[in-house]
Design a protein around this motif. Structure first.
Motif, PDB file in Angstrom:
ATOM      1  N   ARG A   1       0.837  -1.208   0.000  1.00 23.40           N
ATOM      2  CA  ARG A   1       0.000   0.000   0.000  1.00 23.40           C
ATOM      3  C   ARG A   1       0.868   1.253   0.000  1.00 23.40           C
ATOM      4  N   LYS A   2       1.994   1.194   0.733  1.00 21.80           N
ATOM      5  CA  LYS A   2       2.922   2.330   0.737  1.00 21.80           C
ATOM      6  C   LYS A   2       3.451   2.574  -0.671  1.00 21.80           C
ATOM      7  N   LEU A   3       3.843   1.513  -1.360  1.00 23.84           N
ATOM      8  CA  LEU A   3       4.346   1.659  -2.724  1.00 23.84           C
ATOM      9  C   LEU A   3       3.274   2.236  -3.643  1.00 23.84           C
ATOM     10  N   GLN A   4       2.033   1.787  -3.472  1.00 26.90           N
ATOM     11  CA  GLN A   4       0.929   2.343  -4.255  1.00 26.90           C
ATOM     12  C   GLN A   4       0.727   3.818  -3.918  1.00 26.90           C
ATOM     13  N   GLY A   5       0.857   4.148  -2.635  1.00 24.20           N
ATOM     14  CA  GLY A   5       0.759   5.553  -2.224  1.00 24.20           C
ATOM     15  C   GLY A   5       1.852   6.394  -2.854  1.00 24.20           C
ATOM     16  N   ASN A   6       3.062   5.849  -2.900  1.00 24.72           N
ATOM     17  CA  ASN A   6       4.171   6.563  -3.534  1.00 24.72           C
ATOM     18  C   ASN A   6       3.877   6.839  -5.007  1.00 24.72           C
ATOM     19  N   GLN A   7       3.271   5.859  -5.678  1.00 19.39           N
ATOM     20  CA  GLN A   7       2.908   6.048  -7.083  1.00 19.39           C
ATOM     21  C   GLN A   7       1.861   7.153  -7.222  1.00 19.39           C
ATOM     22  N   CYS A   8       0.920   7.184  -6.306  1.00 14.25           N
ATOM     23  CA  CYS A   8      -0.090   8.247  -6.323  1.00 14.25           C
ATOM     24  C   CYS A   8       0.570   9.615  -6.159  1.00 14.25           C
ATOM     25  N   VAL A   9       1.524   9.703  -5.244  1.00 14.91           N
ATOM     26  CA  VAL A   9       2.231  10.969  -5.033  1.00 14.91           C
ATOM     27  C   VAL A   9       2.936  11.399  -6.314  1.00 14.91           C
TER      28      VAL A   9
END
Length: 92
Positions: free
Chosen positions: A20-28
């Motif tokens: 989820r953190k990696l997905q959040g990073n992609q969103c950023v």
């Protein structure tokens, strides 16, 4: 929280949180700060003792002008890891 895939069912909460953190990073990276906030929220629910997840969410709160929430997350991150240096960077 996920799609119920076999991979998710067999992974640990920390592994799912990191995903989820990696997905959040992609969103950023795309400028989707509300999407990133959602992903980081899920990561923190799965692994509430991660300084990284808390500081990532603090950074997103700053981008969204949610300064009080950013400070709260930074404070929590400092409590989780007393060394606190990565958390303090966002407040400078």
């Amino acid at each position: 929280m996920g799609d119920g895939s076999f991979e998710e069912a067999t992974s640990t909460p920390q592994e799912r949180a990191n995903q989820r953190k990696l997905q959040g990073n992609q969103c950023v990276e795309r400028g989707d700060f509300k999407g990133a906030l959602s992903k980081y929220n899920t990561a923190i629910l799965l692994d509430p003792d991660s300084e990284v997840f808390l500081t990532n969410r603090a950074a997103v709160h700053l981008k969204l002008n949610n300064h009080t929430h950013a400070l709260t997350d930074a404070d929590k991150a400092i409590q989780v890891r007393r060394r606190g240096c990565p958390s303090l960077i966002f407040l400078l």
